[in-house]
Design a protein around this motif. Structure first.
Motif, PDB file in Angstrom:
ATOM      1  N   UNK A  39      46.144  93.767  82.982  1.00  0.00           N
ATOM      2  CA  UNK A  39      45.548  94.004  84.299  1.00  0.00           C
ATOM      3  C   UNK A  39      46.524  93.683  85.426  1.00  0.00           C
ATOM      4  N   UNK A  40      47.473  92.794  85.124  1.00  0.00           N
ATOM      5  CA  UNK A  40      48.457  92.453  86.151  1.00  0.00           C
ATOM      6  C   UNK A  40      49.298  93.678  86.529  1.00  0.00           C
ATOM      7  N   UNK A  41      49.503  94.577  85.538  1.00  0.00           N
ATOM      8  CA  UNK A  41      50.262  95.790  85.838  1.00  0.00           C
ATOM      9  C   UNK A  41      49.513  96.662  86.840  1.00  0.00           C
ATOM     10  N   UNK A  42      48.201  96.596  86.773  1.00  0.00           N
ATOM     11  CA  UNK A  42      47.383  97.444  87.630  1.00  0.00           C
ATOM     12  C   UNK A  42      47.217  96.837  89.020  1.00  0.00           C
ATOM     13  N   UNK A  43      47.380  95.509  89.090  1.00  0.00           N
ATOM     14  CA  UNK A  43      47.010  94.793  90.320  1.00  0.00           C
ATOM     15  C   UNK A  43      47.691  95.305  91.600  1.00  0.00           C
ATOM     16  N   UNK A  44      49.023  95.481  91.615  1.00  0.00           N
ATOM     17  CA  UNK A  44      49.632  95.890  92.897  1.00  0.00           C
ATOM     18  C   UNK A  44      49.049  97.201  93.427  1.00  0.00           C
ATOM     19  N   UNK A  45      48.898  98.193  92.542  1.00  0.00           N
ATOM     20  CA  UNK A  45      48.358  99.484  92.981  1.00  0.00           C
ATOM     21  C   UNK A  45      46.938  99.302  93.494  1.00  0.00           C
ATOM     22  N   UNK A  46      46.152  98.517  92.742  1.00  0.00           N
ATOM     23  CA  UNK A  46      44.762  98.339  93.122  1.00  0.00           C
ATOM     24  C   UNK A  46      44.642  97.633  94.470  1.00  0.00           C
ATOM     25  N   UNK A  47      45.482  96.617  94.669  1.00  0.00           N
ATOM     26  CA  UNK A  47      45.416  95.869  95.936  1.00  0.00           C
ATOM     27  C   UNK A  47      45.802  96.767  97.115  1.00  0.00           C
ATOM     28  N   UNK A  48      46.885  97.517  96.944  1.00  0.00           N
ATOM     29  CA  UNK A  48      47.323  98.403  98.032  1.00  0.00           C
ATOM     30  C   UNK A  48      46.243  99.426  98.375  1.00  0.00           C
ATOM     31  N   UNK A  49      45.737 100.084  97.345  1.00  0.00           N
ATOM     32  CA  UNK A  49      44.782 101.163  97.594  1.00  0.00           C
ATOM     33  C   UNK A  49      43.457 100.619  98.119  1.00  0.00           C
ATOM     34  N   UNK A  50      43.005  99.520  97.520  1.00  0.00           N
ATOM     35  CA  UNK A  50      41.727  98.962  97.977  1.00  0.00           C
ATOM     36  C   UNK A  50      41.848  98.441  99.409  1.00  0.00           C
ATOM     37  N   UNK A  51      42.944  97.767  99.710  1.00  0.00           N
ATOM     38  CA  UNK A  51      43.095  97.147 101.017  1.00  0.00           C
ATOM     39  C   UNK A  51      43.367  98.135 102.138  1.00  0.00           C
ATOM     40  N   UNK A  52      44.190  99.149 101.861  1.00  0.00           N
ATOM     41  CA  UNK A  52      44.626 100.031 102.935  1.00  0.00           C
ATOM     42  C   UNK A  52      43.883 101.363 102.973  1.00  0.00           C
ATOM     43  N   UNK A  53      43.165 101.719 101.908  1.00  0.00           N
ATOM     44  CA  UNK A  53      42.463 102.998 101.914  1.00  0.00           C
ATOM     45  C   UNK A  53      40.955 102.827 101.703  1.00  0.00           C
ATOM     46  N   UNK A  54      40.579 102.131 100.637  1.00  0.00           N
ATOM     47  CA  UNK A  54      39.154 102.121 100.301  1.00  0.00           C
ATOM     48  C   UNK A  54      38.345 101.233 101.237  1.00  0.00           C
ATOM     49  N   UNK A  55      38.890 100.037 101.554  1.00  0.00           N
ATOM     50  CA  UNK A  55      38.169  99.194 102.502  1.00  0.00           C
ATOM     51  C   UNK A  55      38.013  99.896 103.858  1.00  0.00           C
ATOM     52  N   UNK A  56      39.086 100.477 104.422  1.00  0.00           N
ATOM     53  CA  UNK A  56      38.896 101.194 105.689  1.00  0.00           C
ATOM     54  C   UNK A  56      37.855 102.313 105.585  1.00  0.00           C
ATOM     55  N   UNK A  57      37.855 103.050 104.464  1.00  0.00           N
ATOM     56  CA  UNK A  57      36.891 104.149 104.339  1.00  0.00           C
ATOM     57  C   UNK A  57      35.460 103.607 104.366  1.00  0.00           C
ATOM     58  N   UNK A  58      35.236 102.502 103.643  1.00  0.00           N
ATOM     59  CA  UNK A  58      33.891 101.913 103.627  1.00  0.00           C
ATOM     60  C   UNK A  58      33.508 101.390 105.014  1.00  0.00           C
ATOM     61  N   UNK A  59      34.486 100.772 105.679  1.00  0.00           N
ATOM     62  CA  UNK A  59      34.215 100.232 107.005  1.00  0.00           C
ATOM     63  C   UNK A  59      33.867 101.350 107.994  1.00  0.00           C
ATOM     64  N   UNK A  60      34.549 102.484 107.852  1.00  0.00           N
ATOM     65  CA  UNK A  60      34.232 103.628 108.706  1.00  0.00           C
ATOM     66  C   UNK A  60      32.795 104.076 108.480  1.00  0.00           C
ATOM     67  N   UNK A  61      32.393 104.095 107.191  1.00  0.00           N
ATOM     68  CA  UNK A  61      31.017 104.479 106.878  1.00  0.00           C
ATOM     69  C   UNK A  61      30.041 103.535 107.588  1.00  0.00           C
TER      70      UNK A  61
END
Lengths: 283, 312
Positions: free
Chosen positions: B34-56
């Protein structure tokens, strides 16, 4: 399946098509031609003649100097070189790690996790702007190089992951098991086996993401404001607003300069551009 | 731990045992992958998915300027119907969508058929595709000059005696929208042409030749043989073009900023103006949501179409 290459047509209709295509090609080149013609004029020459008149002066170098320094395109240009190369490279590294976890190590919930990340490709950019702007202001990332690099890395990641995960899953598991038997560690296998095998995909991805970041306007405009941080397209857009009515040749030079890296890449790597376009189309 | 599907050879069986041994040897090994996945997940969740949810979420509030946002349900969405800016913007967006199908796509197909297998095909391909390497922002700047009152187009019209046709292309609606569609056509026709050419090259020679032997003319051959065989490519090109035309922003922002008087805005531009010029972040978020609903449903249709084509 690629059909075998067929010879050129030689019928009269083919010649008629060639003539028509030549005329159309000329029409397609005309806008560039007139823009270059006016971009080399001195400010005075430009004001005196018509947009169609042949330049009586050659002020290209001073126009470049003016656009680069006075109108501050230069810092934007350098910033974008950094953002585009670091952002694209980071996205590829981060995606390669994630693709390894998803396609090779087969972690639990791999498909759902993949889909969560990949969903970052379906939203129009307007969905990100307001919260990003607010969060950047409150965390101090606003108008910083780091802020832009982080964002560009993030937005390039989902598509890179999509391509690399596909590529990794076509590599047969026996390769990995043989390496494991030879005592190769997990990161070692990724580094020595999977990455080299995926390097053609990675190269196309780098080219495409570099171009995308280089050409971005909306995020550069929203997440940065100062001339020393904003990327090249945001600088160019400001330039048009500020100088567009006064120093047209310098603004035209700036627009042409801002396209130089992508046009050069285009000529060197035309084949890959088309390949990348196909990737996009199926992605 | 899944059973290996190919565990028939001794080697892979040993490999399996080795891996099992490694994975159970330390507690870190369980979370290791899971550590291999972590950087991608953090970047995408923090900079794309969280903003999208917040916009909603923001789209359901009256957030504006600095004041504390208040939850107002669907009021922002209801306000679309009486907001002339949104109505004009929606009309312009539809004009963009239709015009994109006619020009960059339709012309792209015509040029692909035109240059396919003629002498100098590669040169033509490069010329038409070249503007794609010029960014939309640069395209906007270059074409703003061409279309300016004393620019190339009006000078040309004057020179050939059509001076009375010369207008301020970027000031007068609806000419400003058409002018910007023209600039976009110049920039993006080549990409569609390239995709159609890939399609044309993938069509086998036999049916085309058979039609010719049967005495079919150029147009008839195209209509009854080439066009149906090209369908999977057409579907993808059309879907991509429609989705992109809903999102058009850069070229408008550079050429007219949506003006004058918000006459040439599309949804993406309206959202930006409301959010970042007028500081109506709640309302801007609602426009972003509306745009997303359109774009995402079209993307789903595209995916389903291309999957179906693959199966067929």
């Amino acid at each position: 399946m690629v059909a075998p290459r067929r010879p050129h047509r030689r019928s009269p209709t083919a010649w008629a098509a060639t003539v028509l295509a030549s005329l159309l090609a000329l029409l397609w080149l005309t806008p560039l031609l007139f823009n270059v013609m006016n971009a080399v004029k001195s400010q005075r020459d430009f004001m005196q003649g018509s947009a169609l008149s042949w330049p009586h002066s050659f002020a290209l170098w001073s126009n470049i100097a003016y656009a680069w320094t006075t109108a501050q395109l230069g810092p934007g240009f350098v910033n974008s070189l950094v953002y585009a190369s670091v952002g694209a490279a980071t996205a590829i590294v981060v995606s390669a790690l994630a693709a390894y976890a998803l396609a090779v190590l087969r972690i639990r919930g791999a498909f759902v996790l993949f889909f969560v990340i990949y969903s970052g490709t379906i939203f129009p950019f307007q969905m990100y702007l307001i919260p990003l702007y607010k969060a950047y202001l409150s965390t101090g990332l606003y108008d910083t190089h780091l802020g832009l690099i982080l964002f560009y890395s993030a937005i390039a990641t989902p598509f890179c992951l999509f391509v690399l995960r596909n590529h990794f899953s076509t590599i047969t598991p026996e390769v990995r098991e043989a390496a494991q038997l030879d005592g190769c560690s997990r990161p070692g296998i990724l580094w020595h086996i999977y990455l080299p095998l995926a390097s053609p995909s990675a190269a196309v991805l780098f080219l495409f993401q570099f171009t995308w970041i280089w050409n971005d306007l909306i995020f550069g405009m929203t997440l940065a404001s100062s001339a020393s941080v904003r990327p090249v397209m945001a600088a160019l857009a400001t330039l048009r607003g500020v100088y567009g009515g006064t120093d047209v040749p310098a603004v035209l030079v700036a627009a042409l300069l801002a396209s130089v890296p992508t046009v050069v890449l285009f000529f060197i790597l035309q084949r890959y551009f088309i390949q990348g376009l196909k990737l996009r189309a199926v992605g | 731990m899944k059973a290996l599907p190919y565990a028939s050879t001794a080697d892979s069986h040993i490999a399996h045992l080795v891996r099992r041994h490694r994975q159970h040897s330390s507690p870190l090994a369980a979370i290791g992958p899971y550590l291999y996945l972590a950087p991608a997940m953090i970047l995408v969740a923090g900079f794309l998915l969280y903003p999208a949810l917040d916009t909603a979420y923001l789209s359901l509030t009256n957030a504006h300027g600095v004041s504390q946002p208040k939850f107002i349900g669907f009021e922002n969405y209801a306000a679309f119907f009486t907001d002339p800016a949104v109505i004009t913007s929606l009309e312009n967006t539809l004009v963009w969508v239709i015009a994109t199908l006619l020009f960059p796509v339709g012309l792209g197909l015509a040029v692909a058929v035109l240059v396919n297998r003629i002498p100098g095909e590669n040169l033509f391909k490069s010329i038409f595709y070249l503007p794609y390497a010029v960014s939309l922002t640069s395209t906007g700047v270059l074409w703003s000059f061409i279309l300016s009152p004393y620019g190339v187009l009006n000078a040309f019209l004057g020179a050939v005696g059509l001076g009375r046709w010369a207008i301020s292309w970027l000031i007068v609606p609806p000419a400003n929208t058409y002018a910007m569609i023209g600039a976009t056509t110049w920039q993006s026709m080549g990409t569609n042409m390239v995709l159609f050419l890939v399609g044309l090259k993938s069509i086998p020679a036999e049916p085309v030749e058979a039609a010719r032997v049967d005495g079919a003319g150029n147009w008839q051959t195209f209509r009854s043989v080439t066009w149906p065989l090209l369908r999977p490519f057409t579907a993808i090109v059309v879907a991509m073009a429609v989705i992109n035309s809903f999102k058009v922003f850069d070229i408008i922002w550079v050429m007219t900023q949506g003006g004058p008087y918000r006459s040439s805005e599309t949804l993406a531009v309206t959202m930006y103006r409301d959010a970042f010029v007028l500081f109506q972040s709640g309302y801007g978020s609602a426009i972003a949501m509306f745009l997303s609903a359109i774009v995402i449903s079209l993307t789903v249709v595209l995916l389903r179409t291309s999957l179906r084509e693959e199966v067929a």
